[in-house]
Scaffold this motif. Structure first.
Motif, PDB file in Angstrom:
ATOM      1  N   SER A  22       6.764 -14.048   0.793  1.00 51.82           N
ATOM      2  CA  SER A  22       6.311 -12.992  -0.099  1.00 51.82           C
ATOM      3  C   SER A  22       5.381 -12.115   0.704  1.00 51.82           C
ATOM      4  CB  SER A  22       5.604 -13.573  -1.306  1.00 51.82           C
ATOM      5  OG  SER A  22       4.513 -14.335  -0.889  1.00 51.82           O
ATOM      6  N   PRO A  23       5.326 -10.811   0.330  1.00 46.92           N
ATOM      7  CA  PRO A  23       4.458  -9.939   1.102  1.00 46.92           C
ATOM      8  C   PRO A  23       3.054 -10.496   1.173  1.00 46.92           C
ATOM      9  CG  PRO A  23       5.851  -8.660  -0.324  1.00 46.92           C
ATOM     10  CD  PRO A  23       6.050 -10.087  -0.707  1.00 46.92           C
ATOM     11  N   SER A  24       2.362 -10.157   2.249  1.00 48.42           N
ATOM     12  CA  SER A  24       1.103 -10.809   2.588  1.00 48.42           C
ATOM     13  C   SER A  24       0.049 -10.646   1.517  1.00 48.42           C
ATOM     14  CB  SER A  24       0.584 -10.206   3.868  1.00 48.42           C
ATOM     15  OG  SER A  24       0.246  -8.875   3.629  1.00 48.42           O
ATOM     16  N   ARG A  25      -0.746 -11.664   1.344  1.00 48.39           N
ATOM     17  CA  ARG A  25      -1.913 -11.593   0.483  1.00 48.39           C
ATOM     18  C   ARG A  25      -3.115 -11.240   1.332  1.00 48.39           C
ATOM     19  NH1 ARG A  25       1.907 -12.178  -2.331  1.00 48.39           N
ATOM     20  NH2 ARG A  25       2.112 -13.503  -4.123  1.00 48.39           N
ATOM     21  N   ASP A  32       8.997 -16.119   7.958  1.00 47.77           N
ATOM     22  CA  ASP A  32       9.740 -16.764   6.859  1.00 47.77           C
ATOM     23  C   ASP A  32      10.851 -15.836   6.346  1.00 47.77           C
ATOM     24  OD1 ASP A  32       8.183 -19.019   6.974  1.00 47.77           O
ATOM     25  OD2 ASP A  32       6.914 -18.482   5.263  1.00 47.77           O
ATOM     26  N   PHE A  33      10.504 -14.548   6.164  1.00 50.14           N
ATOM     27  CA  PHE A  33      11.500 -13.597   5.654  1.00 50.14           C
ATOM     28  C   PHE A  33      12.647 -13.439   6.653  1.00 50.14           C
ATOM     29  CE2 PHE A  33      13.208  -9.291   5.335  1.00 50.14           C
ATOM     30  CZ  PHE A  33      13.648  -9.296   4.024  1.00 50.14           C
ATOM     31  N   SER A  85       0.279  -3.127   5.789  1.00 49.19           N
ATOM     32  CA  SER A  85       1.340  -2.676   6.690  1.00 49.19           C
ATOM     33  C   SER A  85       0.927  -3.092   8.110  1.00 49.19           C
ATOM     34  CB  SER A  85       1.504  -1.166   6.556  1.00 49.19           C
ATOM     35  OG  SER A  85       2.622  -0.757   7.279  1.00 49.19           O
ATOM     36  N   TYR A  86       1.419  -4.265   8.505  1.00 42.24           N
ATOM     37  CA  TYR A  86       1.045  -4.816   9.822  1.00 42.24           C
ATOM     38  C   TYR A  86       1.699  -4.020  10.938  1.00 42.24           C
ATOM     39  CZ  TYR A  86      -1.313  -8.881   7.930  1.00 42.24           C
ATOM     40  OH  TYR A  86      -2.214  -9.699   7.287  1.00 42.24           O
ATOM     41  N   LYS A  87       0.960  -3.848  12.029  1.00 44.94           N
ATOM     42  CA  LYS A  87       1.446  -3.134  13.204  1.00 44.94           C
ATOM     43  C   LYS A  87       1.548  -4.132  14.361  1.00 44.94           C
ATOM     44  CE  LYS A  87       1.129   0.308  10.480  1.00 44.94           C
ATOM     45  NZ  LYS A  87       2.337   0.809   9.815  1.00 44.94           N
ATOM     46  N   PHE A 119       4.769  -7.851   5.151  1.00 44.50           N
ATOM     47  CA  PHE A 119       4.504  -9.299   5.197  1.00 44.50           C
ATOM     48  C   PHE A 119       3.445  -9.560   6.263  1.00 44.50           C
ATOM     49  CE2 PHE A 119       8.949  -8.798   3.970  1.00 44.50           C
ATOM     50  CZ  PHE A 119       9.100  -9.703   2.937  1.00 44.50           C
ATOM     51  N   ASP A 120       2.628 -10.593   6.085  1.00 46.02           N
ATOM     52  CA  ASP A 120       1.779 -10.999   7.209  1.00 46.02           C
ATOM     53  C   ASP A 120       2.687 -11.703   8.229  1.00 46.02           C
ATOM     54  OD1 ASP A 120       2.055 -13.691   6.489  1.00 46.02           O
ATOM     55  OD2 ASP A 120       0.170 -13.751   5.411  1.00 46.02           O
TER      56      ASP A 120
END
Ligand SMILES: C[S@@+](CC[C@H](N)C(=O)[O-])C[C@H]1O[C@@H](n2cnc3c(N)ncnc32)[C@H](O)[C@@H]1O
Length: 334
Positions: free
Chosen positions: A330-333, A173-174, A281-283, A166-167
Motif C-alpha cells: 500500500s502506498p507509504s504511510r 512489495d508492489f 513521492s519518493y525520488k 510507495f515507500d
C-alpha cells in the motif's frame, strides 16, 4: 460515430470502502489519506492539468525519453504481448509505444472509472487493430488481467513515477506483485523520478497557478460529496515540500484554524496548523531504484535518462526463478 468497443471490468471501490479507509486515516496520527482517493473524475482532470504546468517537469521529460528511445524499447520488448498498464490515467504515454510494440491486447487499469472508460475508448478508436480490455481496480488491493484478455507474454508499463507513492519497502512489495503478473521472463517498463535540487521539486508540486493545490483540495470536496462530510474548503491550504531526510516530496492539507469536521457522523477536531498527509513521492538514484527492483525479483535490462538527469525509464525483466514473495503493498504511510 458509434462508440468504439472496449471491455471494462468494474472493480471500483465502493462508498463503504472509501469510508473505511478515510475514517481510519483521519483517526490515526499523523493523519493520512492515501493518494489513490485523489482520483475521482475531477481529480483525474486536475492531474492532467498539473502535467501541463511549466513547473511539472516529469511528464514532458518522460515523454521525451520514450520518444527518443521508442525504437530501442520496441526492439528489446518485441511484439505480440499483452500490454498491462496499472494507473493508466489518460493513456497518453502508451500511444508512443503501441505502433512499435504491436501488442495483441492492451489492458489499462485505473481506479478512476469514468476517466478510464473514456481514455480506453479513445485508444481503441485511434488504434482500431488493438483489443482493449480495461479494468477499473485499486491496484493496491487487486491486480489481475481480466479473463476476457487473450493469452500471451505479458509486459507491464508503469509510467509517471507512480512507484514513488510507495515507500521503498512498499515499492518492492508492489513490484513483486507486478513480477507475478508478468511471470518468469516477463518485462516491466517503468518511469522513475530522480533525485534533484529541492527547489525544482518544491516548485513541481506547488505550481504558481495553483493547479496542484486545487488537486489536493479536491480530496476534501470528494469526501464532502461522497461521504456527506462538511470540510470547509476555505479553512484548508495545500502544502508540498521535499523532505531531504526521507528522500520524498510530501503533500499535506493544512488546517488554517482550530476546527471540527463531521465525516460519516464522526467528529474530528483539527488544531490550526495540523495537517492531513495526502501523498508521498519518493525520488531515487538509478542505482537505488535498481536495488529496489532486484528485491522484487527483477533484473535491470536497460535504463534511459534525459540529458539533465531529471527522470529515468527502466526496462526490467523477471528472473526465470520465482520472485520474492510479496507481503502486501500500500502506498507509504508517514
Ligand atoms: C500520477 S497519475 C499517472 C497517470 C499516467 N500513468 C501518467 O504517467 O501520466 C496516477 C494514476 O494512477 C491511478 N491510480 C492511483 N492510485 C491507484 C490505485 N491504487 N489503483 C489504481 N489506479 C490508481 C490514478 O487514477 C491516476 O490515473
Amino acid at each position: 460515430m458509434s462508440r468504439p468497443e472496449i471491455r471494462l471490468q468494474d472493480l471500483h471501490p465502493t462508498p463503504a470502502e472509501l469510508a473505511v479507509e478515510v475514517l481510519a486515516g483521519l483517526r490515526r496520527r499523523p493523519r493520512y489519506i492515501p493518494p489513490k482517493f485523489f482520483y475521482d473524475a475531477r481529480g483525474s482532470q486536475l492531474f492532467d492539468a498539473i502535467t501541463q504546468t511549466s513547473e511539472y517537469y516529469p511528464t514532458r521529460t518522460e515523454i521525451a525519453i520514450l520518444q527518443a528511445h521508442a525504437a530501442d524499447i520496441a526492439a528489446r520488448v518485441g511484439t505480440g504481448s499483452v500490454l498491462v498498464e496499472p494507473g493508466s490515467g489518460s493513456c497518453m504515454k502508451v500511444r508512443l509505444l503501441l505502433e512499435g510494440l504491436k501488442p495483441c491486447a492492451y489492458v489499462p487499469m485505473d481506479i478512476s472509472r469514468e476517466h478510464l472508460r473514456v481514455a480506453a475508448e479513445q485508444v481503441a478508436a485511434e488504434f482500431p487493430w488493438l483489443e482493449v480490455h480495461a479494468a477499473c481496480t485499486d491496484f493496491t488491493r487487486q491486480m489481475a488481467v481480466p479473463d476476457s484478455a487473450p493469452e500471451g507474454p505479458r509486459v507491464a508499463f508503469f509510467p509517471g513515477s507512480s512507484i514513488g507513492n510507495f515507500d521503498p519497502d512498499g515499492a518492492a512489495d508492489f513490484l513483486a506483485v507486478v513480477a507475478e503478473l508478468v511471470g518468469p521472463g516477463g518485462l516491466l517498463l517503468i518511469g522513475v523520478d530522480l533525485k534533484k535540487a529541492p527547489a525544482v521539486l518544491d516548485a513541481a508540486y506547488d505550481d504558481t497557478a495553483g493547479v496542484t493545490a486545487a488537486f489536493n483540495l479536491n480530496l476534501l470536496e470528494r469526501i464532502n460529496r461522497e461521504l456527506g462530510a462538511n470540510f470547509d474548503l476555505g479553512a484548508w491550504r495545500h502544502r508540498a515540500f521535499y523532505n531531504a531526510d526521507l528522500g520524498r516530496v510530501e503533500m499535506h492539507l493544512v488546517s488554517t484554524r482550530d476546527q471540527g469536521v463531521q465525516v460519516c457522523g464522526e467528529r474530528f477536531d483539527f488544531a490550526a496548523g495540523e495537517s492531513i498527509h495526502t501523498e508521498n513521492s519518493y525520488k531515487y538514484s538509478v542505482a537505488d531504484f535498481q536495488a529496489v527492483a532486484r528485491r522484487a525479483g527483477f533484473f535491470p535490462e536497460a535504463v534511459w535518462t534525459d540529458p539533465a538527469d531529471l527522470f529515468s525509464v527502466h526496462l526490467l525483466r523477471v528472473a526465470a526463478g520465482p520472485a520474492v514473495a510479496a507481503s502486501g503493498s500500500s502506498p507509504s504511510r508517514p
